[in-house]
Design a protein around this motif. Structure first.
Motif, mmCIF file in Angstrom:
data_model
loop_
_atom_site.group_PDB
_atom_site.id
_atom_site.type_symbol
_atom_site.label_atom_id
_atom_site.label_comp_id
_atom_site.label_asym_id
_atom_site.label_seq_id
_atom_site.Cartn_x
_atom_site.Cartn_y
_atom_site.Cartn_z
ATOM 1 N N SER A 35 0.605 -1.258 0.011
ATOM 2 C CA SER A 35 -0.065 -0.092 -0.104
ATOM 3 C C SER A 35 0.853 1.258 -0.023
ATOM 4 O O SER A 35 0.396 2.566 -0.465
ATOM 5 C CB SER A 35 -0.928 -0.238 1.198
ATOM 6 O OG SER A 35 -0.101 -0.035 2.290
ATOM 7 N N GLN A 82 -2.494 1.414 -4.710
ATOM 8 C CA GLN A 82 -3.938 1.433 -4.126
ATOM 9 C C GLN A 82 -4.126 -0.020 -3.492
ATOM 10 O O GLN A 82 -3.777 -1.078 -3.901
ATOM 11 C CB GLN A 82 -4.839 1.762 -5.336
ATOM 12 C CG GLN A 82 -4.719 3.118 -5.730
ATOM 13 C CD GLN A 82 -5.619 3.454 -6.994
ATOM 14 O OE1 GLN A 82 -5.858 2.563 -7.725
ATOM 15 N NE2 GLN A 82 -6.215 4.550 -6.983
ATOM 16 N N TRP A 83 -4.356 0.229 -2.380
ATOM 17 C CA TRP A 83 -4.579 -1.034 -1.607
ATOM 18 C C TRP A 83 -5.643 -2.067 -2.227
ATOM 19 O O TRP A 83 -5.637 -3.215 -1.945
ATOM 20 C CB TRP A 83 -5.320 -0.657 0.009
ATOM 21 C CG TRP A 83 -6.681 0.052 -0.193
ATOM 22 C CD1 TRP A 83 -7.093 1.367 -0.201
ATOM 23 C CD2 TRP A 83 -7.852 -0.971 0.216
ATOM 24 N NE1 TRP A 83 -8.429 1.281 -0.262
ATOM 25 C CE2 TRP A 83 -8.964 -0.087 0.016
ATOM 26 C CE3 TRP A 83 -8.073 -2.387 0.056
ATOM 27 C CZ2 TRP A 83 -10.307 -0.564 -0.021
ATOM 28 C CZ3 TRP A 83 -9.452 -2.801 0.105
ATOM 29 C CH2 TRP A 83 -10.631 -1.706 0.184
#
Length: 290
Positions: A133, A137-138
């Protein structure tokens, strides 16, 4: 570059556990530009200053501990470097640029285990992959090369065979290794660890210090906070004594003195030295004040 044998690696990792120059030498240099530099930094919570007028340079490949009393500003220092707390005075730079946002990319963080909900249903591999992350983007699907990199780090920290286990099922040392692996996946130049051995038994503490020395030997700078002076004296090459401001910094055998520690902890400290071994304790007071 000649191939490093297992014997060479063991010498580098274990031969410098006491951190003395004659026992392997410090493997970092105060040359060039520090990774992070604090100049006259004061910060804290609400009306209370946790640290005041701190000047500190964190160098590539350095391995140091920050020690001091509870409430002396150790965690405040880390949170200020990370940008969680904004300085009221002074400045922080990362590679010479003002700290904040993307400039903090080279800095990784491992919080205290006590601050983490270890009952959350998550596997060891999933914990490690959270380190992505920092760059992605997670919710992005994990790329094969990212998973390979995670597995490489897990193997290095003896976690690969535990990847499918729930994090709560691991020993304290293994849990700490998983969060260190998460930080490493972000490819930091510096890792900050808040009390990484707090609450661990002796075997787990040995596992953690082994991991940290291996990581530092690969070129990653490491800063830990610790309340255990004897553990620090035995295992780390450089120490900063902090009680709101920096009291002293240097090698343990040079700055772990009754005068420096007395000023740091505001109490009478006893220091014994036998060869390379340093033992520190607080002088007990008798009931009658003698």
């Amino acid at each position: 570059m000649p191939h490093e044998t297992h014997t060479d690696r063991v010498h580098h990792v274990y031969g410098r556990l006491h951190g003395h120059r004659h026992a392997g030498g410090r493997e970092w240099s105060e040359q060039g530009r520090p990774i992070v530099e604090l100049t006259g930094v004061s910060s804290g919570y609400r009306q209370t200053l946790g640290i005041a007028g701190v000047n500190l340079k964190l160098w590539p490949a350095q391995f140091l501990a920050v020690v001091g009393p509870n409430g002396g500003g150790k965690t405040t220092l880390l949170r200020t470097i990370l940008g969680h707390i904004q300085p009221r005075e002074g400045r922080i730079t990362v590679h010479g640029s003002p700290a904040g946002g993307s400039s903090l990319g080279p800095v990784g963080y491992v919080p205290q285990l006590e601050q983490i909900d270890l009952n959350f249903p998550i596997t060891v591999e999933e914990v490690v992959l959270l380190g992505l992350s920092r760059h992605h983007q997670w919710f992005r699907r994990t790329a094969p090369e990212d998973r390979d990199r995670a597995h490489e780090i897990m193997d290095r920290l003896n976690l690969l065979e535990l990847g499918d286990r729930q994090i709560r099922e691991l020993s304290g040392g293994q849990q700490q290794a998983a969060f260190i692996a998460r930080a490493l996946l972000g490819e930091p130049e510096l890792i900050l660890l808040d009390e990484p051995t707090s609450g661990l038994d002796i075997r787990s503490r040995d596992e953690v210090v082994h991991f940290l020395h291996e990581i530092n030997h690969s070129g990653v700078a490491i800063l830990i906070t610790s309340h255990d002076l004897n553990w620090v004296a035995a295992h780390l090459p450089w120490v900063v004594c902090l009680n709101r401001h920096v009291i002293a910094e240097g090698e343990p055998q040079e700055i772990f003195t009754t005068e420096v520690l007395g000023e740091t902890y505001k109490g009478e400290m006893v220091v014994f030295q036998h060869g390379d071994m340093i033992m520190v304790g607080e002088r007990p007071h008798s009931p009658n004040g003698g």
